[in-house]
Design an enzyme around this catalytic site. Structure first.
Site, mmCIF file in Angstrom:
data_model
loop_
_atom_site.group_PDB
_atom_site.id
_atom_site.type_symbol
_atom_site.label_atom_id
_atom_site.label_comp_id
_atom_site.label_asym_id
_atom_site.label_seq_id
_atom_site.Cartn_x
_atom_site.Cartn_y
_atom_site.Cartn_z
ATOM 1 N N HIS A 195 -3.885 6.662 3.021
ATOM 2 C CA HIS A 195 -4.758 7.590 2.294
ATOM 3 C C HIS A 195 -3.978 8.418 1.268
ATOM 4 O O HIS A 195 -4.252 9.601 1.065
ATOM 5 C CB HIS A 195 -5.513 8.507 3.266
ATOM 6 C CG HIS A 195 -6.059 7.802 4.456
ATOM 7 N ND1 HIS A 195 -7.079 6.864 4.370
ATOM 8 C CD2 HIS A 195 -5.724 7.852 5.774
ATOM 9 C CE1 HIS A 195 -7.347 6.396 5.581
ATOM 10 N NE2 HIS A 195 -6.532 6.966 6.445
ATOM 11 N N CYS A 196 -3.002 7.787 0.648
ATOM 12 C CA CYS A 196 -2.142 8.437 -0.367
ATOM 13 C C CYS A 196 -1.440 9.679 0.189
ATOM 14 O O CYS A 196 -1.233 10.659 -0.519
ATOM 15 C CB CYS A 196 -2.944 8.785 -1.616
ATOM 16 S SG CYS A 196 -3.658 7.337 -2.426
ATOM 17 N N ALA A 197 -1.089 9.639 1.474
ATOM 18 C CA ALA A 197 -0.463 10.802 2.109
ATOM 19 C C ALA A 197 0.671 10.377 3.041
ATOM 20 O O ALA A 197 0.808 10.902 4.153
ATOM 21 C CB ALA A 197 -1.528 11.585 2.879
#
Length: 128
Positions: free
Chosen positions: A79-81
């Site tokens: 999740h781009c994290a």
């Protein structure tokens, strides 16, 4: 423009209340489910309409694929994290269910059913 007009007619406060209701319902249904790890606050007042989790011992991508076969759409991965997930000790990523205006409690029930099916399919929590 029409989409914004529609949302304004429904009311942003009503949309937020619906999100909180679904998130609260999902957390109530899942909080005592064994072999699950949750990420983020368990209080719907402190988060958006999202429940991030892992089923212990099952890769999130496998969870997503099984859920898809059950007609339950979730997001899986980083999740781009990635830095946050490393810190949370979830380097493979997480599964994430999101709720919005168009979702229903019936769909939350389908999510819960898919969680239990995934655990049974992969033998999570099964006694030897």
């Amino acid at each position: 423009g029409e989409a914004l007009l529609y949302l304004e007619r429904v009311g942003f406060a009503a949309i937020r209340e619906h999100e909180k209701d679904l998130t609260r319902y999902a957390l109530e249904q899942l909080k005592d489910e064994p072999d699950m790890t949750f990420y983020g606050p368990m209080d719907p007042e402190l988060q958006g309409g999202v429940v991030s989790f892992n089923l212990n011992g099952i890769h999130p991508h496998d969870v997503g694929q099984l859920f898809d076969s059950e007609g339950v759409a979730i997001r899986v991965g980083h999740h781009c994290a990635q830095p946050l997930l490393r810190r949370l000790e979830a380097p493979a990523g997480t599964a994430r269910a999101s709720f919005y205006l168009y979702n229903t409690r019936g769909e939350v029930d389908a999510l819960v059913k898919a969680v239990r099916k995934a655990k049974a399919f992969f033998g999570v929590g099964a006694k030897a």
